[in-house]
Design a protein around this motif. Structure first.
Motif, PDB file in Angstrom:
ATOM      1  N   ASP A  85      31.989  35.134  29.775  1.00 30.71           N
ATOM      2  CA  ASP A  85      33.065  35.082  30.570  1.00 30.71           C
ATOM      3  C   ASP A  85      34.289  35.851  30.751  1.00 30.71           C
ATOM      4  OD1 ASP A  85      32.149  32.333  31.182  1.00 30.71           O
ATOM      5  OD2 ASP A  85      33.141  31.531  29.302  1.00 30.71           O
ATOM      6  N   CYS A  86      34.774  36.190  31.808  1.00 33.20           N
ATOM      7  CA  CYS A  86      35.965  37.180  32.014  1.00 33.20           C
ATOM      8  C   CYS A  86      36.787  36.642  33.071  1.00 33.20           C
ATOM      9  CB  CYS A  86      35.080  38.545  32.769  1.00 33.20           C
ATOM     10  SG  CYS A  86      33.953  39.288  31.867  1.00 33.20           S
ATOM     11  N   PHE A  87      38.068  37.063  32.653  1.00 31.83           N
ATOM     12  CA  PHE A  87      39.331  36.710  33.525  1.00 31.83           C
ATOM     13  C   PHE A  87      39.813  37.842  34.503  1.00 31.83           C
ATOM     14  CE2 PHE A  87      39.199  33.402  30.294  1.00 31.83           C
ATOM     15  CZ  PHE A  87      39.355  32.375  31.107  1.00 31.83           C
ATOM     16  N   THR A  88      39.945  37.455  35.779  1.00 31.39           N
ATOM     17  CA  THR A  88      40.454  38.667  36.612  1.00 31.39           C
ATOM     18  C   THR A  88      41.789  38.703  36.579  1.00 31.39           C
ATOM     19  OG1 THR A  88      40.355  36.823  38.530  1.00 31.39           O
ATOM     20  CG2 THR A  88      38.324  38.292  38.187  1.00 31.39           C
ATOM     21  N   LEU A 136      41.249  43.799  37.928  1.00 35.85           N
ATOM     22  CA  LEU A 136      40.946  43.462  39.215  1.00 35.85           C
ATOM     23  C   LEU A 136      41.469  42.075  39.885  1.00 35.85           C
ATOM     24  CD1 LEU A 136      37.502  45.520  39.139  1.00 35.85           C
ATOM     25  CD2 LEU A 136      39.875  46.352  40.323  1.00 35.85           C
ATOM     26  N   ASP A 137      41.757  41.758  40.795  1.00 38.11           N
ATOM     27  CA  ASP A 137      41.721  40.378  41.277  1.00 38.11           C
ATOM     28  C   ASP A 137      40.284  40.161  41.938  1.00 38.11           C
ATOM     29  OD1 ASP A 137      41.498  41.688  43.743  1.00 38.11           O
ATOM     30  OD2 ASP A 137      43.536  40.872  44.626  1.00 38.11           O
ATOM     31  N   LEU A 138      40.150  38.802  41.844  1.00 33.53           N
ATOM     32  CA  LEU A 138      38.680  38.231  42.416  1.00 33.53           C
ATOM     33  C   LEU A 138      38.036  39.000  43.494  1.00 33.53           C
ATOM     34  CD1 LEU A 138      36.453  36.055  41.666  1.00 33.53           C
ATOM     35  CD2 LEU A 138      37.713  34.463  43.181  1.00 33.53           C
ATOM     36  N   ASP A 139      38.707  39.196  44.662  1.00 39.98           N
ATOM     37  CA  ASP A 139      38.115  39.771  45.748  1.00 39.98           C
ATOM     38  C   ASP A 139      37.892  41.123  45.439  1.00 39.98           C
ATOM     39  OD1 ASP A 139      38.775  37.495  47.136  1.00 39.98           O
ATOM     40  OD2 ASP A 139      40.671  38.254  48.078  1.00 39.98           O
TER      41      ASP A 139
END
Length: 187
Positions: A85-88, A136-139
């Motif tokens: 699991d990683c969080f952006t 980084l953000d999700l996109d």
């Protein structure tokens, strides 16, 4: 048979004892001959201390003194990095897994520099992936696979110098967002 019948108990004991010692010495001499295959290296310790690294070919060790303690494969290895699991940066949880392609370049350091270089490389790849994805953000996470991979390779090679390994590539297999985000992206 009459020869054995004429021997006393102590003579028989001495014969068996010295015969046993002779068999052990012969076995140790045979075991001290080592043939190292191509793309392998044997680490030899003499009386418990590193002595030398045996490359491919025929080698004779000193019985009772030299011992092969590590055998390192020098071929490129493919190591699976389990999903994590990683969080952006925008607080979206994604699951990321990958593959490391690496090889042992210094068998001595791979033997003595770290307890288990494969485990250490996987752990470092996971933590580096988490920290890069966190910036980084999700996109952009989906678009910047090459950036993530290059950062992981850079960090692994820096640590790999002391571990005696070289990382050639790190490939991200999957980046999986949560189901709710997947449904929103599909719509």
């Amino acid at each position: 048979m009459s020869f054995i019948n004429n021997m006393s108990g102590s003579d028989l004991f001495n014969l068996v004892f010295w015969g046993f010692i002779f068999v052990i010495v012969i076995f140790k001499f045979i075991a001290s001959i080592r043939i190292v295959p191509t793309k392998q290296a044997f680490i030899v310790e003499r009386l418990g201390k590193y002595h030398k690294t045996l490359e491919a070919g025929f080698h004779a060790l000193i019985p009772f003194v030299d011992k092969v303690t590590f055998i390192q494969g020098l071929k490129e290895q493919t190591i699976d990095v389990p999903p994590q699991d990683c969080f952006t940066m925008d607080e979206v949880n994604v699951v990321v897994d990958g593959v490391i392609y690496m090889a042992v370049t210094n068998p001595t350091r791979a033997s003595y520099g770290v307890t288990d270089y494969v485990f250490a490389a996987v752990e470092l790849a996971q933590t580096t992936t988490r920290s890069v994805i966190g910036t980084l953000d999700l996109d952009t996470t989906f678009e910047e696979r090459d950036l993530i991979s290059s950062k992981v390779v850079e960090v692994l090679n820096k640590a790999g110098d002391t571990w005696g390994i070289r990382v050639y590539r790190y490939e991200i297999k999957n980046i999986t967002p949560p189901r709710s985000v997947q449904h929103a992206m599909e719509k």
